[in-house]
Design a protein around this motif. Structure first.
Motif, PDB file in Angstrom:
ATOM      1  N   ALA A 150      21.096  55.505  60.172  1.00  0.00           N
ATOM      2  CA  ALA A 150      21.278  56.142  58.865  1.00  0.00           C
ATOM      3  C   ALA A 150      21.615  57.618  58.992  1.00  0.00           C
ATOM      4  O   ALA A 150      22.265  58.198  58.111  1.00  0.00           O
ATOM      5  CB  ALA A 150      20.014  55.964  58.016  1.00  0.00           C
ATOM      6  N   GLN A 151      21.182  58.251  60.073  1.00  0.00           N
ATOM      7  CA  GLN A 151      21.502  59.666  60.277  1.00  0.00           C
ATOM      8  C   GLN A 151      22.935  59.825  60.792  1.00  0.00           C
ATOM      9  O   GLN A 151      23.638  60.755  60.377  1.00  0.00           O
ATOM     10  CB  GLN A 151      20.509  60.304  61.255  1.00  0.00           C
ATOM     11  CG  GLN A 151      19.149  60.584  60.636  1.00  0.00           C
ATOM     12  CD  GLN A 151      18.381  59.321  60.240  1.00  0.00           C
ATOM     13  OE1 GLN A 151      18.249  58.389  61.041  1.00  0.00           O
ATOM     14  NE2 GLN A 151      17.884  59.277  59.008  1.00  0.00           N
ATOM     15  N   VAL A 207       4.749  52.790  61.221  1.00  0.00           N
ATOM     16  CA  VAL A 207       5.185  52.896  59.827  1.00  0.00           C
ATOM     17  C   VAL A 207       3.976  53.044  58.918  1.00  0.00           C
ATOM     18  O   VAL A 207       2.853  52.679  59.272  1.00  0.00           O
ATOM     19  CB  VAL A 207       6.034  51.680  59.398  1.00  0.00           C
ATOM     20  CG1 VAL A 207       7.304  51.595  60.230  1.00  0.00           C
ATOM     21  CG2 VAL A 207       5.241  50.398  59.529  1.00  0.00           C
ATOM     22  N   GLY A 208       4.220  53.573  57.722  1.00  0.00           N
ATOM     23  CA  GLY A 208       3.146  53.836  56.787  1.00  0.00           C
ATOM     24  C   GLY A 208       2.782  52.637  55.937  1.00  0.00           C
ATOM     25  O   GLY A 208       3.446  51.594  55.956  1.00  0.00           O
ATOM     26  N   ALA A 209       1.750  52.825  55.148  1.00  0.00           N
ATOM     27  CA  ALA A 209       1.244  51.740  54.304  1.00  0.00           C
ATOM     28  C   ALA A 209       2.280  51.279  53.295  1.00  0.00           C
ATOM     29  O   ALA A 209       2.392  50.076  53.007  1.00  0.00           O
ATOM     30  CB  ALA A 209      -0.019  52.213  53.584  1.00  0.00           C
ATOM     31  N   THR A 210       3.061  52.204  52.748  1.00  0.00           N
ATOM     32  CA  THR A 210       4.076  51.826  51.760  1.00  0.00           C
ATOM     33  C   THR A 210       5.131  50.936  52.377  1.00  0.00           C
ATOM     34  O   THR A 210       5.557  49.941  51.776  1.00  0.00           O
ATOM     35  CB  THR A 210       4.725  53.087  51.156  1.00  0.00           C
ATOM     36  OG1 THR A 210       3.717  53.887  50.540  1.00  0.00           O
ATOM     37  CG2 THR A 210       5.773  52.704  50.120  1.00  0.00           C
ATOM     38  N   THR A 211       5.563  51.276  53.575  1.00  0.00           N
ATOM     39  CA  THR A 211       6.571  50.451  54.254  1.00  0.00           C
ATOM     40  C   THR A 211       6.015  49.067  54.553  1.00  0.00           C
ATOM     41  O   THR A 211       6.697  48.055  54.348  1.00  0.00           O
ATOM     42  CB  THR A 211       7.042  51.135  55.546  1.00  0.00           C
ATOM     43  OG1 THR A 211       7.696  52.352  55.214  1.00  0.00           O
ATOM     44  CG2 THR A 211       7.999  50.247  56.328  1.00  0.00           C
ATOM     45  N   ALA A 226       6.032  57.822  53.354  1.00  0.00           N
ATOM     46  CA  ALA A 226       6.540  57.630  54.707  1.00  0.00           C
ATOM     47  C   ALA A 226       5.391  57.751  55.686  1.00  0.00           C
ATOM     48  O   ALA A 226       4.466  58.535  55.477  1.00  0.00           O
ATOM     49  CB  ALA A 226       7.618  58.656  55.046  1.00  0.00           C
ATOM     50  N   GLY A 227       5.461  56.981  56.758  1.00  0.00           N
ATOM     51  CA  GLY A 227       4.493  57.078  57.830  1.00  0.00           C
ATOM     52  C   GLY A 227       5.075  57.861  58.989  1.00  0.00           C
ATOM     53  O   GLY A 227       5.669  58.924  58.806  1.00  0.00           O
ATOM     54  N   HIS A 228       4.947  57.323  60.200  1.00  0.00           N
ATOM     55  CA  HIS A 228       5.356  58.029  61.405  1.00  0.00           C
ATOM     56  C   HIS A 228       6.872  58.142  61.536  1.00  0.00           C
ATOM     57  O   HIS A 228       7.388  59.169  61.969  1.00  0.00           O
ATOM     58  CB  HIS A 228       4.770  57.302  62.613  1.00  0.00           C
ATOM     59  CG  HIS A 228       4.822  58.080  63.886  1.00  0.00           C
ATOM     60  ND1 HIS A 228       4.266  59.336  64.022  1.00  0.00           N
ATOM     61  CD2 HIS A 228       5.370  57.785  65.098  1.00  0.00           C
ATOM     62  CE1 HIS A 228       4.451  59.771  65.265  1.00  0.00           C
ATOM     63  NE2 HIS A 228       5.127  58.858  65.922  1.00  0.00           N
ATOM     64  N   LEU A 229       7.599  57.088  61.168  1.00  0.00           N
ATOM     65  CA  LEU A 229       9.047  57.053  61.378  1.00  0.00           C
ATOM     66  C   LEU A 229       9.799  57.435  60.110  1.00  0.00           C
ATOM     67  O   LEU A 229      10.452  56.610  59.467  1.00  0.00           O
ATOM     68  CB  LEU A 229       9.475  55.659  61.852  1.00  0.00           C
ATOM     69  CG  LEU A 229       8.979  55.234  63.235  1.00  0.00           C
ATOM     70  CD1 LEU A 229       9.463  53.824  63.559  1.00  0.00           C
ATOM     71  CD2 LEU A 229       9.447  56.209  64.315  1.00  0.00           C
ATOM     72  N   GLN A 246      12.282  56.580  55.294  1.00  0.00           N
ATOM     73  CA  GLN A 246      12.835  57.333  54.162  1.00  0.00           C
ATOM     74  C   GLN A 246      14.093  58.083  54.624  1.00  0.00           C
ATOM     75  O   GLN A 246      14.126  59.320  54.652  1.00  0.00           O
ATOM     76  CB  GLN A 246      11.798  58.322  53.618  1.00  0.00           C
ATOM     77  CG  GLN A 246      10.610  57.705  52.931  1.00  0.00           C
ATOM     78  CD  GLN A 246      10.945  57.262  51.501  1.00  0.00           C
ATOM     79  OE1 GLN A 246      12.098  56.998  51.161  1.00  0.00           O
ATOM     80  NE2 GLN A 246       9.936  57.175  50.660  1.00  0.00           N
ATOM     81  N   PRO A 247      15.145  57.330  54.997  1.00  0.00           N
ATOM     82  CA  PRO A 247      16.328  57.980  55.577  1.00  0.00           C
ATOM     83  C   PRO A 247      17.041  58.948  54.641  1.00  0.00           C
ATOM     84  O   PRO A 247      17.536  59.984  55.086  1.00  0.00           O
ATOM     85  CB  PRO A 247      17.237  56.802  55.942  1.00  0.00           C
ATOM     86  CG  PRO A 247      16.755  55.653  55.108  1.00  0.00           C
ATOM     87  CD  PRO A 247      15.285  55.873  54.948  1.00  0.00           C
ATOM     88  N   GLU A 248      17.077  58.626  53.334  1.00  0.00           N
ATOM     89  CA  GLU A 248      17.755  59.530  52.406  1.00  0.00           C
ATOM     90  C   GLU A 248      17.015  60.874  52.335  1.00  0.00           C
ATOM     91  O   GLU A 248      17.637  61.941  52.357  1.00  0.00           O
ATOM     92  CB  GLU A 248      17.860  58.903  51.015  1.00  0.00           C
ATOM     93  CG  GLU A 248      18.747  57.683  50.952  1.00  0.00           C
ATOM     94  CD  GLU A 248      18.027  56.405  51.343  1.00  0.00           C
ATOM     95  OE1 GLU A 248      16.786  56.466  51.616  1.00  0.00           O
ATOM     96  OE2 GLU A 248      18.670  55.348  51.405  1.00  0.00           O
TER      97      GLU A 248
END
Length: 249
Positions: A18-19, A136-140, A221-224, A229-231
């Motif tokens: 994405a980057q 990854v975080g809880a939301t992901t 967002a968590g660790h990644l 959250q690429p945007e």
């Protein structure tokens, strides 16, 4: 403006898809595979983040680049700080995401050694149990099944020897707060609000250590961050690069 992005452990440069797409119009995005991961080769050299940092310097030489913005996620952040120690004259700016400046505790070093031994003995499957949950975080985990599945695939593709080598290199890394304090270029420190591996207080301490820095906390967002959250990641990086452009121009 050349921007080198160094991937997290135990992933590869594939994490930066994405980057490469989202930042291509704003800068020259360079995303190498760190030693042993993806398409790169692991030799018999002793595990060392300095060796990885020198690999990046050789890459810049090969690309005809004198100075670049150097950035890293997690392990890539450790390599970025090693690069700043070894090649400060080649740094235009620094991006540190989901990473820490402190050295490992003794318990953390022992845990990395256990992981290195386990992955060599049993293969990369052990990473799904030992490493994946913290990436990854809880939301992901709750809402982004495709993202979690992609991260899982990247983890499963990690070469066992490279994983063990990198784990031992990270365990041996020094404290980098002095490195941050000596930075002569702007720094961007980014952290996911749900990151449990390199939490917000760690990021805040890094931002406070660097003379010219900004701290960005990315929600949900968590660790990644770059994958989860690429945007948001791309928007923050683009804003940071815009502050560098006038001085470079």
């Amino acid at each position: 403006m050349p921007v080198v992005l160094l991937h997290a452990f135990p992933l590869s440069s594939a994490m930066w898809l994405a980057q490469r797409e989202g930042l291509a119009g704003r800068c020259r995005v360079i995303t190498p595979d760190l030693r042993g991961f993806g398409g790169s080769v692991l030799d018999e050299e002793e595990p060392s983040l300095d060796a990885m940092a020198d690999d990046v310097a050789r890459l810049l030489d090969a690309e005809g680049i004198d100075r670049a913005v150097i950035g890293g996620h997690s392990m890539g952040g450790y390599v970025t700080m090693a690069f700043c120690r070894r090649h400060p004259e080649r740094v235009l700016g620094v991006i540190l995401a989901g990473t820490k400046a402190g050295a490992d505790s003794e318990a953390a070093r022992l845990a990395r050694e256990r992981l290195a031994e386990a992955v060599v003995a049993s293969g990369s499957g052990v990473l799904v149990e030992e490493v994946l949950p913290g990436l990854v975080g809880a939301t992901t985990k709750a809402r982004r099944g495709m993202v979690f599945g992609r991260v899982r695939g990247l983890v499963q593709a990690a070469p066992p020897r490279a994983v063990a080598w990198a784990a031992r290199a990270m365990a041996a890394r020094p404290d980098s707060f002095d490195t941050l304090a000596k930075l002569a270029v702007p720094a961007l420190v980014m952290v996911g609000e749900e990151d449990e591996l390199a939490p917000v207080p760690e990021a805040r301490a890094m931002a406070e250590a660097a003379p010219d820095s900004r701290l960005e906390i990315v929600e949900k967002a968590g660790h990644l961050i770059a994958v989860e959250q690429p945007e948001a990641f791309n928007r923050i990086v683009a804003g940071f690069l815009a502050t560098l452009a006038p001085a470079e121009a």
